[in-house]
Design an enzyme around this catalytic site. Structure first.
Site, PDB file in Angstrom:
ATOM      1  N   SER A   1       0.795  -1.232   0.000  1.00  0.00           N
ATOM      2  CA  SER A   1       0.000   0.000   0.000  1.00  0.00           C
ATOM      3  C   SER A   1       0.827   1.282   0.000  1.00  0.00           C
ATOM      4  O   SER A   1       0.257   2.375  -0.113  1.00  0.00           O
ATOM      5  CB  SER A   1      -0.949   0.015   1.209  1.00  0.00           C
ATOM      6  OG  SER A   1      -2.081  -0.774   0.952  1.00  0.00           O
TER       7      SER A   1
ATOM      8  N   LYS B   1       0.262   3.902  -2.601  1.00  0.00           N
ATOM      9  CA  LYS B   1      -0.665   5.037  -2.486  1.00  0.00           C
ATOM     10  C   LYS B   1       0.059   6.376  -2.313  1.00  0.00           C
ATOM     11  O   LYS B   1      -0.562   7.431  -2.485  1.00  0.00           O
ATOM     12  CB  LYS B   1      -1.629   4.808  -1.323  1.00  0.00           C
ATOM     13  CG  LYS B   1      -2.560   3.614  -1.512  1.00  0.00           C
ATOM     14  CD  LYS B   1      -3.575   3.506  -0.376  1.00  0.00           C
ATOM     15  CE  LYS B   1      -4.517   2.336  -0.568  1.00  0.00           C
ATOM     16  NZ  LYS B   1      -3.954   1.046  -0.179  1.00  0.00           N
TER      17      LYS B   1
ATOM     18  N   SER C   1      -5.645   3.765   4.869  1.00  0.00           N
ATOM     19  CA  SER C   1      -5.157   3.075   3.668  1.00  0.00           C
ATOM     20  C   SER C   1      -6.300   2.414   2.896  1.00  0.00           C
ATOM     21  O   SER C   1      -6.161   1.300   2.379  1.00  0.00           O
ATOM     22  CB  SER C   1      -4.102   2.019   4.032  1.00  0.00           C
ATOM     23  OG  SER C   1      -3.409   1.589   2.891  1.00  0.00           O
TER      24      SER C   1
ATOM     25  N   LYS D   1       3.177   6.298   5.499  1.00  0.00           N
ATOM     26  CA  LYS D   1       2.371   5.244   4.884  1.00  0.00           C
ATOM     27  C   LYS D   1       2.922   3.864   5.196  1.00  0.00           C
ATOM     28  O   LYS D   1       4.136   3.654   5.192  1.00  0.00           O
ATOM     29  CB  LYS D   1       2.342   5.452   3.364  1.00  0.00           C
ATOM     30  CG  LYS D   1       1.305   4.617   2.653  1.00  0.00           C
ATOM     31  CD  LYS D   1      -0.090   5.159   2.903  1.00  0.00           C
ATOM     32  CE  LYS D   1      -1.152   4.133   2.571  1.00  0.00           C
ATOM     33  NZ  LYS D   1      -1.213   3.004   3.531  1.00  0.00           N
TER      34      LYS D   1
END
Length: 383
Positions: A59, A62, A119, A224
């Site tokens: 993820s 992103k 997320s 993140k």
């Protein structure tokens, strides 16, 4: 009972992040397939292990998606108050999500919160479709942006990082650090990246940040996490202390604890051994002789108002500056034209440089201008 358990878990997390500090140049014990630490202000790499190896980023993908959303917001293409409708495609994604229903609308602001904090794959896909018109177009834009940022070991096949059916979806620790740096240039993202807990739908949907360093690491302001079977446990962690901002990237850790512990070790190493400093330059005395111009000299300034360099901790006052300028410059000169360079050193080591540019436009001396200049000179001499 739940409150007691929560306090106990918090204490364990805090102790797990109280890790030994490593000296500059010392190898750090990391659980990672790829790792890097950079100074966010200067881009200087402070520590690296297999930083260019192509790995599944999960993820953390992103981060690039968010760069495109931030670009769209800053350009005025979209607004935070715009309503985004969830498509059938957006709600079809599994993994982390906020359980959007087909046709459900949320503002860009709320969608961003869902992506950065929780997320959410569904929210990320919906935002991508809103910005570019379709998921395919958005992913193409992500890859184009990766090329513009000169990320040599990055390619995306989706905007979420889900990789069960992907074979050509990859990035590297260094590329992720560089795209994290690009994202954090947008001040707006910091509104979301440091949130620990929040909610959507009037409090009905709770959001808890997937990056526990935001809560338990001193100075952490984002950014993140990512986890899949192929990628392992990943994180891009950004923290700031006393004017120094660092980004630690860990890819392919074996479990969540090691992901965060390894990132914390890198950040501790950075803050213990390095600092970001702004060398002093007296721009008031920066000028060069102008030949064939309306004036005799050209005022100069710096391309960056406050140039920054990364130096060993405590050595900031020892940083010296070497100015390189030509003896003269021929008119005409455009405002912003590069004239010379200021280079920063610590002893013999070059730390960085900044361009010296023209502070204004300098026109070429015309016949009538030369005549006026000659007459003024004659009057002055006569007096």
């Amino acid at each position: 009972m739940k409150q007691t358990a929560a306090i106990f878990i918090s204490i364990l997390l805090i102790f797990s992040l109280c890790l030994p500090v490593f000296a500059a140049g010392e190898r750090i014990d990391l659980d990672a397939k790829g790792a890097v630490l950079i100074d966010m202000n200067t881009g200087k790499v402070l520590y690296a292990e297999k930083e260019n190896e192509r790995l599944y980023p999960a993820s953390i993908t992103k981060v690039m998606a968010l760069i495109l959303v931030m670009d769209a917001l800053e350009s005025g293409k979209i607004k935070l108050t715009d309503k985004v409708a969830a498509s059938e495609n957006a709600v079809s994604y599994g993994g982390s999500q906020i359980w959007l229903e087909v046709g459900e609308e949320m503002t860009v602001d709320d969608m961003l919160k869902a992506v950065v904090v929780a997320s959410a794959n569904d929210a990320c896909t919906a935002l991508g479709e809103f910005v570019s018109g379709s998921s395919d177009a958005f992913v193409a834009a992500m890859n184009k942006k990766a090329g513009e940022l000169e990320l040599k070991n990055t390619h995306f096949e989706n905007c979420t990082g889900l990789d069960e059916n992907e074979k050509n979806h990859y990035s590297s620790a260094l590329d992720i650090a560089l795209m994290s740096r690009e994202l954090m240039r947008h001040e707006l993202i910091r509104k979301y990246s440091c949130i620990w807990m929040d909610s959507l739908r009037g409090g009905k949907t709770e959001l808890v940040n997937t990056n526990r360093l935001v809560r338990f690491y001193n100075g952490c302001i984002g950014l993140k996490t990512g986890t899949t079977t192929k990628a392992g446990f990943c994180v891009s962690a950004v923290a700031a202390r006393d004017g120094t901002e660092l980004c630690a990237v860990i890819l392919g850790a074996k479990n969540s604890d090691e992901r965060f512990n390894s990132a914390a070790r890198l950040l501790d190493y950075g803050f213990a051994n390095f600092e970001t400093v702004s060398p002093a330059i007296d721009i008031n005395n920066l000028q060069v002789k102008l030949r064939g111009g309306a004036q005799d000299s050209l005022a100069l300034t710096l391309a960056s108002e406050h140039p920054l360099v990364t130096a060993p901790k405590g050595s900031g006052e020892q940083v010296s500056t070497k100015i390189q300028l030509p003896a003269e410059v021929k008119a005409p000169v455009e405002k912003g034209q590069v004239i010379g360079t200021a280079t920063f050193y610590l002893g013999e080591e070059k730390l960085g440089s900044v361009e010296i540019i023209s502070a204004s436009t300098a026109e070429k001396l015309t016949f009538w201008g030369a005549l006026e200049k000659l007459l003024k000179s004659a009057v002055t001499n006569f007096k």
